[in-house]
Design a protein around this motif. Structure first.
Motif, short mmCIF file in Angstrom:
data_model
loop_
_atom_site.label_atom_id
_atom_site.label_comp_id
_atom_site.label_asym_id
_atom_site.label_seq_id
_atom_site.Cartn_x
_atom_site.Cartn_y
_atom_site.Cartn_z
N SER A 239 11.75 -8.51 -12.34
CA SER A 239 12.24 -7.29 -12.96
C SER A 239 13.69 -7.50 -13.35
O SER A 239 14.26 -8.56 -13.14
CB SER A 239 12.11 -6.10 -12.00
OG SER A 239 12.99 -6.25 -10.91
N SER A 240 14.29 -6.45 -13.92
CA SER A 240 15.66 -6.58 -14.37
C SER A 240 16.64 -6.64 -13.20
O SER A 240 17.76 -7.10 -13.35
CB SER A 240 16.02 -5.38 -15.26
OG SER A 240 15.82 -4.16 -14.56
N SER A 241 16.23 -6.21 -12.04
CA SER A 241 17.08 -6.30 -10.86
C SER A 241 16.84 -7.60 -10.14
O SER A 241 15.89 -8.32 -10.41
CB SER A 241 16.81 -5.11 -9.93
OG SER A 241 15.48 -5.15 -9.49
N SER A 242 17.71 -7.91 -9.19
CA SER A 242 17.61 -9.19 -8.49
C SER A 242 16.44 -9.21 -7.51
O SER A 242 15.97 -10.27 -7.14
CB SER A 242 18.91 -9.48 -7.74
OG SER A 242 19.19 -8.44 -6.80
N GLU A 243 15.97 -8.05 -7.09
CA GLU A 243 14.88 -8.00 -6.12
C GLU A 243 13.96 -6.83 -6.46
O GLU A 243 14.38 -5.68 -6.48
CB GLU A 243 15.45 -7.84 -4.72
CG GLU A 243 14.41 -7.98 -3.62
CD GLU A 243 15.04 -7.94 -2.24
OE1 GLU A 243 15.41 -6.84 -1.80
OE2 GLU A 243 15.16 -9.01 -1.62
N TYR A 244 12.70 -7.14 -6.75
CA TYR A 244 11.76 -6.10 -7.13
C TYR A 244 11.21 -5.39 -5.91
O TYR A 244 10.75 -6.02 -4.97
CB TYR A 244 10.61 -6.70 -7.94
CG TYR A 244 9.49 -5.71 -8.21
CD1 TYR A 244 9.72 -4.60 -9.03
CD2 TYR A 244 8.24 -5.87 -7.63
CE1 TYR A 244 8.72 -3.69 -9.28
CE2 TYR A 244 7.23 -4.95 -7.88
CZ TYR A 244 7.48 -3.86 -8.70
OH TYR A 244 6.47 -2.96 -8.94
N VAL A 245 11.26 -4.08 -5.92
CA VAL A 245 10.70 -3.27 -4.84
C VAL A 245 9.32 -2.80 -5.28
O VAL A 245 9.20 -2.08 -6.27
CB VAL A 245 11.59 -2.06 -4.52
CG1 VAL A 245 10.95 -1.21 -3.42
CG2 VAL A 245 12.98 -2.52 -4.11
N PRO A 246 8.27 -3.20 -4.58
CA PRO A 246 6.91 -2.82 -4.98
C PRO A 246 6.74 -1.32 -5.13
O PRO A 246 7.36 -0.53 -4.42
CB PRO A 246 6.04 -3.37 -3.84
CG PRO A 246 6.84 -4.51 -3.30
CD PRO A 246 8.27 -4.09 -3.41
N PHE A 247 5.90 -0.94 -6.06
CA PHE A 247 5.66 0.47 -6.35
C PHE A 247 5.02 1.17 -5.16
O PHE A 247 4.11 0.64 -4.52
CB PHE A 247 4.75 0.57 -7.58
CG PHE A 247 4.43 1.97 -7.99
CD1 PHE A 247 5.42 2.82 -8.45
CD2 PHE A 247 3.13 2.44 -7.92
CE1 PHE A 247 5.13 4.12 -8.84
CE2 PHE A 247 2.82 3.73 -8.30
CZ PHE A 247 3.82 4.58 -8.76
N ASP A 248 5.48 2.36 -4.88
CA ASP A 248 4.92 3.17 -3.80
C ASP A 248 3.75 3.99 -4.34
O ASP A 248 3.95 5.01 -5.00
CB ASP A 248 6.01 4.09 -3.24
CG ASP A 248 5.50 4.98 -2.12
OD1 ASP A 248 4.34 4.78 -1.68
OD2 ASP A 248 6.25 5.87 -1.67
N HIS A 249 2.54 3.54 -4.08
CA HIS A 249 1.35 4.17 -4.66
C HIS A 249 1.05 5.54 -4.08
O HIS A 249 0.20 6.26 -4.62
CB HIS A 249 0.14 3.25 -4.51
CG HIS A 249 0.21 2.04 -5.39
ND1 HIS A 249 -0.33 2.00 -6.64
CD2 HIS A 249 0.78 0.82 -5.20
CE1 HIS A 249 -0.10 0.82 -7.20
NE2 HIS A 249 0.57 0.09 -6.33
N THR A 250 1.72 5.93 -3.01
CA THR A 250 1.46 7.26 -2.46
C THR A 250 1.89 8.36 -3.43
O THR A 250 1.38 9.48 -3.36
CB THR A 250 2.19 7.46 -1.12
OG1 THR A 250 3.60 7.32 -1.32
CG2 THR A 250 1.73 6.43 -0.10
N VAL A 251 2.81 8.03 -4.36
CA VAL A 251 3.28 9.06 -5.28
C VAL A 251 2.21 9.46 -6.29
O VAL A 251 2.30 10.51 -6.93
CB VAL A 251 4.56 8.62 -6.03
CG1 VAL A 251 5.67 8.29 -5.06
CG2 VAL A 251 4.29 7.44 -6.96
N THR A 252 1.19 8.63 -6.47
CA THR A 252 0.14 8.95 -7.43
C THR A 252 -1.02 9.71 -6.79
O THR A 252 -1.93 10.17 -7.49
CB THR A 252 -0.42 7.67 -8.08
OG1 THR A 252 -1.13 6.90 -7.10
CG2 THR A 252 0.70 6.84 -8.68
N LEU A 253 -1.02 9.81 -5.46
CA LEU A 253 -2.14 10.41 -4.76
C LEU A 253 -2.11 11.93 -4.82
O LEU A 253 -1.10 12.55 -5.13
CB LEU A 253 -2.14 9.95 -3.30
CG LEU A 253 -2.16 8.42 -3.08
CD1 LEU A 253 -2.15 8.10 -1.60
CD2 LEU A 253 -3.38 7.79 -3.76
N GLY A 254 -3.23 12.53 -4.48
CA GLY A 254 -3.35 13.98 -4.53
C GLY A 254 -2.88 14.64 -3.25
O GLY A 254 -2.25 14.03 -2.39
#
Length: 388
Positions: free
Chosen positions: A155-170
């Protein structure tokens, strides 16, 4: 000296420009592109997904965000609404016989959006074995778990932080469970959705609440033609998009059938409860499965109750958490954030050599219609847990 510097500059320019396999931002054709054989035109979007947040900050709002996009995938445009009982059914009992489910549903072609610009050329690195019985296992590139830092994404930053999939949940957080795919240590949330089947009987399906993401990333200008390994497309050749939205697969790759099955019928190789690229103990989502999802208990919003409230303008009252992963069509990535497309493990009977069944919806759509289109397009994949 001036001539020397001028010659050196020209040589440097020629060397930097010789990167035909790498698409830089702005290189792709910005003209409108429609999936071959389709009748519609899904316009692309410049909407930027929200940034990831911690697990404790999962939104509980059931009010969907507003959108200025016009509905583009409705029954009026020729697709068949999955609420119809004429949608093709498939077996819900495991079997080893090579029997296909059938359908007489007349459906229309899928359309796509104008092409999105590419932004990176990211390659994955490590390899694990595939569990498919149709293709031999080889170097399958893993994607990092949502709870661990990724070493294969850039990614554009030096360290990519994996996406938090809980934000897509119901809102039904206590009903989600978590499963780890041992092939690449990628974790997925899944949920049991109870509703009605096409016979109007109480039924249920246990399904991943995220799109599948496994395989070696390749450029989407090529077919997923290596039958020794699982290959995937990441939107804009960026593995962070695979992490966030899931990977995109051609039909034969999803089915884990020989790549020739994208251009010829392989009806005799399609199994009930077809596993495809799903992990052991899981199978590919069928039309019957999605019917139950769409007709889940308490879902009064139709497809809007299936779409995630995070970035996809839905209520997610079913817990299915559908996201706008876009599509690969006409050798271009199109429609991320705005559209979701997913194949079923069924060939289209009238053109089984080149077309398969799929469904699609837009961020502002009011239906999830049944379509047929080319097997060589790259679509999302969902997996269903086998009944024990």
């Amino acid at each position: 000296m001036k001539r020397f510097l001028l010659g050196l500059g020209l040589a440097f320019f020629a060397a930097c420009d010789d990167e035909s396999s790498f698409v830089r931002p702005g290189d792709e054709d910005s003209s409108s592109s429609v999936i071959p054989g389709s009748s519609g035109d899904l316009s692309s979007s410049s909407v930027t997904p929200k940034s990831s947040v911690s697990e404790t900050s999962v939104s509980s709002s059931s009010v969907r965000s507003s959108s200025s996009a016009e509905p583009v995938l409705s029954s009026a445009e020729g697709g068949e609404d999955l609420s119809s009982s004429s949608v093709r059914s498939s077996s819900s009992v495991a079997s080893s016989s090579s029997v296909r489910s059938s359908s007489s549903a007349p459906v229309e072609d899928l359309s796509s959006s104008s092409s999105a610009k590419s932004s990176s050329s990211v390659k994955s690195s490590s390899s694990v074995a595939s569990s498919s019985s149709a293709k031999s296992s080889s170097s399958v590139t893993p994607q990092s778990s949502s709870s661990a830092k990724s070493s294969s994404s850039v990614s554009s930053s030096s360290e990519y932080v994996p996406f938090d999939h809980t934000v897509t949940l119901g809102e039904m957080r206590d009903q989600y469970k978590k499963f780890t795919d041992e092939r690449n240590d990628r974790s997925y949330y899944y949920i049991t959705i109870r509703g009605k089947n096409k016979a109007d009987e109480a039924d249920s399906v246990t399904v991943m609440a995220e799109n599948l993401n496994i395989g070696t990333m390749i450029t989407y200008v090529k077919d997923q033609a290596d039958d020794t390994t699982i290959e995937r497309y990441c939107y804009d050749r960026d593995t962070t998009n695979c992490d966030r939205y899931g990977a995109l697969y051609q039909w034969a790759e999803m089915m884990q059938l020989p790549s020739r099955c994208n251009t010829e019928s392989c009806a005799d190789l399609i199994q009930p409860n077809h596993q495809g690229i799903c992990p052991d103990g899981w199978r590919l989502l069928t039309q019957d499965d999605f019917y139950i999802v769409l007709h889940a208990d308490g879902n009064t919003h139709g497809i809007e109750g299936v779409r995630s409230s995070y970035g996809f303008n839905g209520y997610n009252s079913t817990g299915y958490s559908l996201v706008g992963a876009g599509v690969v069509a006409d050798r271009k990535c199109q429609g991320i954030v705005e559209y979701a497309y997913w194949y079923y493990p069924d060939e289209y009977e009238e053109d089984s050599d080149s077309r398969a069944y799929l469904s699609a919806t837009s961020r502002s759509g009011t239906g999830a219609n049944l379509y047929r289109d080319l097997k060589t397009n790259g679509l999302s994949v969902r997996c269903v847990k086998l009944e024990e």
